[in-house]
Design a protein around this motif. Structure first.
Motif, PDB file in Angstrom:
ATOM      1  N   VAL A 199      11.914  18.763  14.812  1.00 51.31           N
ATOM      2  CA  VAL A 199      13.258  19.046  14.882  1.00 51.31           C
ATOM      3  C   VAL A 199      13.552  19.629  13.109  1.00 51.31           C
ATOM      4  N   ILE A 200      14.444  20.810  13.583  1.00 47.68           N
ATOM      5  CA  ILE A 200      15.039  21.180  12.190  1.00 47.68           C
ATOM      6  C   ILE A 200      16.404  21.073  12.345  1.00 47.68           C
ATOM      7  N   MET A 201      17.109  20.490  11.302  1.00 48.50           N
ATOM      8  CA  MET A 201      18.420  20.305  11.156  1.00 48.50           C
ATOM      9  C   MET A 201      19.182  20.594   9.841  1.00 48.50           C
TER      10      MET A 201
ATOM     11  N   LEU B 278      17.265  20.932   6.350  1.00 51.49           N
ATOM     12  CA  LEU B 278      17.921  21.772   5.268  1.00 51.49           C
ATOM     13  C   LEU B 278      18.911  21.835   4.346  1.00 51.49           C
ATOM     14  N   SER B 279      18.865  21.680   3.058  1.00 57.35           N
ATOM     15  CA  SER B 279      19.766  21.533   2.117  1.00 57.35           C
ATOM     16  C   SER B 279      19.453  22.336   0.636  1.00 57.35           C
ATOM     17  N   THR B 280      20.486  22.521   0.166  1.00 55.91           N
ATOM     18  CA  THR B 280      20.274  23.478  -1.121  1.00 55.91           C
ATOM     19  C   THR B 280      20.118  22.431  -2.133  1.00 55.91           C
ATOM     20  N   ASP B 281      20.184  21.004  -2.081  1.00 54.46           N
ATOM     21  CA  ASP B 281      20.204  20.093  -3.039  1.00 54.46           C
ATOM     22  C   ASP B 281      18.790  19.660  -3.352  1.00 54.46           C
ATOM     23  N   HIS B 282      17.999  20.268  -4.300  1.00 56.08           N
ATOM     24  CA  HIS B 282      16.618  20.015  -4.437  1.00 56.08           C
ATOM     25  C   HIS B 282      16.263  18.498  -4.678  1.00 56.08           C
ATOM     26  N   SER B 283      17.071  17.841  -5.002  1.00 54.92           N
ATOM     27  CA  SER B 283      16.848  16.527  -5.306  1.00 54.92           C
ATOM     28  C   SER B 283      17.198  15.449  -4.259  1.00 54.92           C
ATOM     29  N   LEU B 284      17.418  16.079  -3.091  1.00 56.30           N
ATOM     30  CA  LEU B 284      17.723  15.343  -1.637  1.00 56.30           C
ATOM     31  C   LEU B 284      16.550  14.409  -1.329  1.00 56.30           C
ATOM     32  N   VAL B 285      16.648  13.112  -1.008  1.00 55.57           N
ATOM     33  CA  VAL B 285      15.609  12.300  -0.506  1.00 55.57           C
ATOM     34  C   VAL B 285      16.155  11.660   0.589  1.00 55.57           C
ATOM     35  N   PHE B 286      15.664  11.523   1.679  1.00 56.68           N
ATOM     36  CA  PHE B 286      16.005  10.799   2.820  1.00 56.68           C
ATOM     37  C   PHE B 286      15.077  10.088   3.686  1.00 56.68           C
ATOM     38  N   PRO B 287      14.794   8.990   3.871  1.00 58.01           N
ATOM     39  CA  PRO B 287      13.689   8.147   4.651  1.00 58.01           C
ATOM     40  C   PRO B 287      13.514   8.742   6.089  1.00 58.01           C
ATOM     41  N   GLY B 288      12.154   9.396   6.260  1.00 57.06           N
ATOM     42  CA  GLY B 288      11.659   9.849   7.532  1.00 57.06           C
ATOM     43  C   GLY B 288      11.881  11.418   7.760  1.00 57.06           C
ATOM     44  N   VAL B 289      12.427  11.962   6.509  1.00 56.81           N
ATOM     45  CA  VAL B 289      12.657  13.386   6.791  1.00 56.81           C
ATOM     46  C   VAL B 289      11.922  14.023   5.756  1.00 56.81           C
ATOM     47  N   GLU B 290      11.675  15.434   6.003  1.00 58.91           N
ATOM     48  CA  GLU B 290      11.141  16.644   4.570  1.00 58.91           C
ATOM     49  C   GLU B 290      12.248  17.237   4.567  1.00 58.91           C
ATOM     50  N   VAL B 291      12.635  17.583   3.116  1.00 66.04           N
ATOM     51  CA  VAL B 291      13.808  18.326   3.041  1.00 66.04           C
ATOM     52  C   VAL B 291      13.190  19.640   2.382  1.00 66.04           C
ATOM     53  N   VAL B 292      13.820  20.719   3.204  1.00 62.39           N
ATOM     54  CA  VAL B 292      13.406  22.089   2.453  1.00 62.39           C
ATOM     55  C   VAL B 292      14.818  22.836   2.160  1.00 62.39           C
TER      56      VAL B 292
ATOM     57  N   SER C 142      15.266  26.064   2.162  1.00 65.41           N
ATOM     58  CA  SER C 142      15.718  27.307   3.232  1.00 65.41           C
ATOM     59  C   SER C 142      15.235  27.619   4.534  1.00 65.41           C
ATOM     60  N   LEU C 143      15.775  28.169   5.441  1.00 61.65           N
ATOM     61  CA  LEU C 143      15.152  28.416   6.574  1.00 61.65           C
ATOM     62  C   LEU C 143      13.750  28.790   6.684  1.00 61.65           C
ATOM     63  N   ASP C 144      13.358  30.009   5.744  1.00 60.05           N
ATOM     64  CA  ASP C 144      12.161  30.492   5.772  1.00 60.05           C
ATOM     65  C   ASP C 144      11.163  29.227   5.266  1.00 60.05           C
ATOM     66  N   GLU C 145      11.729  28.573   4.618  1.00 62.55           N
ATOM     67  CA  GLU C 145      10.756  27.151   4.126  1.00 62.55           C
ATOM     68  C   GLU C 145      10.602  26.341   5.155  1.00 62.55           C
ATOM     69  N   ALA C 146      11.461  26.246   6.084  1.00 63.06           N
ATOM     70  CA  ALA C 146      11.350  25.308   7.324  1.00 63.06           C
ATOM     71  C   ALA C 146      10.399  25.902   8.131  1.00 63.06           C
ATOM     72  N   TYR C 147      10.439  27.243   8.258  1.00 61.96           N
ATOM     73  CA  TYR C 147       9.642  27.841   9.361  1.00 61.96           C
ATOM     74  C   TYR C 147       8.150  28.069   8.961  1.00 61.96           C
ATOM     75  N   ALA C 148       8.057  28.232   7.471  1.00 62.76           N
ATOM     76  CA  ALA C 148       6.723  28.288   6.767  1.00 62.76           C
ATOM     77  C   ALA C 148       5.941  26.802   7.137  1.00 62.76           C
ATOM     78  N   THR C 149       6.761  26.017   6.743  1.00 59.50           N
ATOM     79  CA  THR C 149       6.116  24.446   6.858  1.00 59.50           C
ATOM     80  C   THR C 149       5.808  24.216   8.259  1.00 59.50           C
TER      81      THR C 149
END
Ligand SMILES: NC(=O)c1ccc[n+]([C@@H]2O[C@H](COP(=O)([O-])OP(=O)(O)OC[C@H]3O[C@@H](n4cnc5c(N)ncnc54)[C@H](OP(=O)(O)O)[C@@H]3O)[C@@H](O)[C@H]2O)c1
Length: 165
Positions: free
Chosen positions: A45-47, A67-81, A83-90
């Motif tokens: 899921v992408i959100m 997705l977040s513009t915050d490069h330091s965001l960390v949240f349990p159980g999620v992968e932060v990207v 940009s949408l391109d990064e989401a699609y690439a990963t």
């Protein structure tokens, strides 16, 4: 082969949210929640970050991309990207990907998905502040099922699957 989908529930005005919450409680539209769980089970899921905050936790049993513009965001159980391109690439090797909102992510993703699973709720909710984009004419309903309200679903609703012509 990977397929990329949107899943969304909106009211008669295409409203999807109010003050960073859904327009109905989880227990008020139980079949919509059930459909969401069934379709996204074991998928990716992408959100957007605000939708994550609204849900409050990673969705269990799924790969969660946020997705977040915050490069330091960390949240349990999620992968932060970032940009949408990064989401699609990963997620390019994942079998099934669902874009699950919110409004800003739907708008950016809608031109790059194969299918939209919509729950169209027969209600007009006051004060909504997040909306789903109007679909271009190329989108056609390929499946549609109507349901009445009942003790588990306070509004009548329709499950519709849209695909491009
Ligand atoms: N009815 C439904 O089916 C449904 C489904 C999901 C959500 N919703 C509702 O939708 C509402 C939230 O929607 P929203 O549009 O306000 O928020 P959102 O799309 O969930 O999240 C927006 C955030 O995502 C990040 N973002 C967006 N585009 C990005 C990009 N290209 N690159 C990097 N980061 C990006 C930014 O986070 P940062 O600010 O951290 O940079 C932005 O503030 C809520 O009311 C929620 O309940 C409804």
């Amino acid at each position: 082969m990977m397929n990329r989908n949107i899943i969304v529930a909106y009211d008669e005005n295409r409203a999807i949210g109010k003050e960073n919450h859904l327009l109905w409680g989880q227990r008020e539209m139980q079949e919509d929640m059930k459909r969401f769980r069934t379709l996204t089970r074991k998928a990716t899921v992408i959100m957007g970050r605000k939708t994550l905050v609204s849900i409050g936790a990673a969705l269990p049993g799924r790969r969660n991309i946020v997705l977040s513009t915050d490069h330091s965001l960390v949240f349990p159980g999620v992968e932060v990207v970032n940009s949408l391109d990064e989401a699609y690439a990963t997620t390019s090797q994942d079998n099934s990907v669902f874009v699950i909102g919110g409004s800003s992510i739907y708008e950016q993703a809608i031109n790059n998905v194969d299918r939209i699973f919509a729950t169209e709720v027969a209600a007009s909710i006051d004060g909504a502040d997040s909306f789903f984009p109007i679909l271009d004419k190329e989108w056609k309903a390929v499946e549609s099922e109507d349901y009445k309200s009942d003790e588990n679903n306070i509004y009548p609703y329709r499950f519709v699957t849209y695909e491009r012509d």
